[in-house]
Design a protein around this motif. Structure first.
Motif, PDB file in Angstrom:
ATOM      1  N   CYS A 112      39.767  38.388  45.187  1.00 26.45           N
ATOM      2  CA  CYS A 112      39.121  38.534  46.415  1.00 26.45           C
ATOM      3  C   CYS A 112      38.382  39.717  46.449  1.00 26.45           C
ATOM      4  N   ARG A 113      38.667  40.894  45.824  1.00 29.39           N
ATOM      5  CA  ARG A 113      37.887  41.827  46.099  1.00 29.39           C
ATOM      6  C   ARG A 113      36.627  41.918  45.212  1.00 29.39           C
ATOM      7  N   THR A 114      36.387  41.253  44.098  1.00 27.00           N
ATOM      8  CA  THR A 114      35.169  41.153  43.256  1.00 27.00           C
ATOM      9  C   THR A 114      34.418  40.115  43.311  1.00 27.00           C
ATOM     10  N   ALA A 115      34.771  38.889  44.245  1.00 31.39           N
ATOM     11  CA  ALA A 115      34.227  37.834  44.248  1.00 31.39           C
ATOM     12  C   ALA A 115      32.732  37.843  44.601  1.00 31.39           C
ATOM     13  N   SER A 116      32.497  38.625  45.680  1.00 32.22           N
ATOM     14  CA  SER A 116      30.954  38.643  46.215  1.00 32.22           C
ATOM     15  C   SER A 116      30.162  39.485  45.411  1.00 32.22           C
ATOM     16  N   ALA A 117      30.679  40.648  44.600  1.00 34.29           N
ATOM     17  CA  ALA A 117      29.784  41.213  43.809  1.00 34.29           C
ATOM     18  C   ALA A 117      29.437  40.548  42.478  1.00 34.29           C
ATOM     19  N   LEU A 118      30.508  39.624  42.107  1.00 34.84           N
ATOM     20  CA  LEU A 118      30.271  38.945  40.826  1.00 34.84           C
ATOM     21  C   LEU A 118      29.375  37.452  41.227  1.00 34.84           C
ATOM     22  N   GLY A 119      29.229  37.147  42.363  1.00 37.10           N
ATOM     23  CA  GLY A 119      28.510  35.986  42.624  1.00 37.10           C
ATOM     24  C   GLY A 119      29.244  34.677  42.542  1.00 37.10           C
ATOM     25  N   ALA A 120      30.373  34.837  42.915  1.00 32.34           N
ATOM     26  CA  ALA A 120      31.246  33.702  42.857  1.00 32.34           C
ATOM     27  C   ALA A 120      31.104  32.702  44.075  1.00 32.34           C
ATOM     28  N   ALA A 121      31.205  31.350  43.505  1.00 31.36           N
ATOM     29  CA  ALA A 121      31.000  30.346  44.375  1.00 31.36           C
ATOM     30  C   ALA A 121      32.197  30.170  45.363  1.00 31.36           C
ATOM     31  N   GLY A 122      33.478  30.350  45.032  1.00 32.64           N
ATOM     32  CA  GLY A 122      34.472  30.427  45.839  1.00 32.64           C
ATOM     33  C   GLY A 122      35.780  31.295  45.347  1.00 32.64           C
ATOM     34  N   VAL A 123      36.793  31.288  45.833  1.00 34.28           N
ATOM     35  CA  VAL A 123      37.985  32.046  45.464  1.00 34.28           C
ATOM     36  C   VAL A 123      39.148  31.182  45.891  1.00 34.28           C
ATOM     37  N   LEU A 124      40.249  31.239  44.928  1.00 33.30           N
ATOM     38  CA  LEU A 124      41.566  30.692  45.054  1.00 33.30           C
ATOM     39  C   LEU A 124      42.582  31.731  44.993  1.00 33.30           C
ATOM     40  N   ALA A 125      43.309  31.853  45.844  1.00 33.51           N
ATOM     41  CA  ALA A 125      44.268  32.859  46.164  1.00 33.51           C
ATOM     42  C   ALA A 125      45.800  32.372  46.219  1.00 33.51           C
ATOM     43  N   LEU A 126      46.529  32.679  45.200  1.00 34.11           N
ATOM     44  CA  LEU A 126      47.950  31.904  45.372  1.00 34.11           C
ATOM     45  C   LEU A 126      48.558  32.933  45.521  1.00 34.11           C
ATOM     46  N   ALA A 127      49.819  32.815  46.562  1.00 34.99           N
ATOM     47  CA  ALA A 127      50.731  33.756  46.990  1.00 34.99           C
ATOM     48  C   ALA A 127      49.968  35.143  47.238  1.00 34.99           C
ATOM     49  N   PHE A 128      48.800  35.138  47.980  1.00 34.11           N
ATOM     50  CA  PHE A 128      48.176  36.148  48.468  1.00 34.11           C
ATOM     51  C   PHE A 128      49.002  37.202  48.984  1.00 34.11           C
ATOM     52  N   PRO A 129      49.336  38.428  48.611  1.00 32.42           N
ATOM     53  CA  PRO A 129      50.298  39.303  49.250  1.00 32.42           C
ATOM     54  C   PRO A 129      49.824  40.213  50.306  1.00 32.42           C
ATOM     55  N   LEU A 130      49.989  39.467  51.659  1.00 41.60           N
ATOM     56  CA  LEU A 130      49.290  39.906  52.831  1.00 41.60           C
ATOM     57  C   LEU A 130      49.587  41.421  53.064  1.00 41.60           C
TER      58      LEU A 130
END
Length: 203
Positions: A112-130
């Motif tokens: 999640c933290r790096t997705a935008s900077a790395l140009g990701a098209a999408g993010v999959l977060a399993l068991a995101f520790p809120l």
């Protein structure tokens, strides 16, 4: 399932271990997955997602962070994790394929933290520790990339909490599941497969 390759990639934080699993035919996207803080890439939910994604034509890359390669269980600081992850993604990415970043727990936070900077098209977060268990005031909701298509899959009994959907973030709540997401793994995998197909990242 096609070829499986394993190798190490040097990062500023030491060598990371990478396993690349190719689909039987030409890949339609690239999914890079990271592990939880004290876990490995063979966690049951990661394995279930890997299998269903590869079956749908996705090239899956499993990343073991340098601290785990070095035999340590205590996680490295967030900045170190992000730095190593960024180096690995830079080595394995294929500019011709949509890039989806993901992982479970700590690995989900890194993605999640790096997705935008790395140009990701999408993010999959399993068991995101809120938040840390018992400390809902210490929310990490701001790490979720609200402007990128993001799928969060959390158990309704997860002591780390369950994020709320916001912006482009979808939240799939798994009944009776805790942080390990072991309850109804086929159901969890199918939710992920449907999300990938909906965005045309899988067949």
């Amino acid at each position: 399932m096609g070829a499986v390759r394993s190798f190490e990639i040097d990062t500023p934080r030491g060598p990371a271990r990478v396993q690349v699993v190719d689909p039987a035919g030409p890949p339609v996207s690239l999914l890079v997955l990271g592990h939880g803080a004290g876990g490995d890439v063979d966690a049951p939910d990661i394995t279930a997602v890997r299998d269903v994604a590869v079956a749908g034509g996705v090239r899956v890359v499993l990343v073991t962070q340098p601290y785990r390669v070095a035999g340590r269980r205590a996680p490295a600081p967030a900045g170190h994790l992000d730095e190593a992850w960024t180096a690995v993604v830079g080595e394995v990415r294929d500019q011709a394929l949509p890039l989806i970043l993901g992982g479970r727990s700590s690995g989900a936070r890194v993605a999640c933290r790096t997705a935008s900077a790395l140009g990701a098209a999408g993010v999959l977060a399993l068991a995101f520790p809120l938040h840390p268990p018992g400390k809902p005031d210490r929310s990490r909701a701001d790490e979720l990339p609200a402007t990128l298509p993001t799928l969060v899959v959390n158990g309704d009994r997860d002591p780390f909490g369950v994020p709320e959907p916001v912006g482009a973030v979808e939240v799939a709540v798994r009944p009776g599941a805790v942080h390990d997401l072991r309850r109804d793994l086929p159901g969890t995998a199918e939710i992920v497969a449907g999300w990938l197909r909906r965005h045309r990242w899988a067949r």
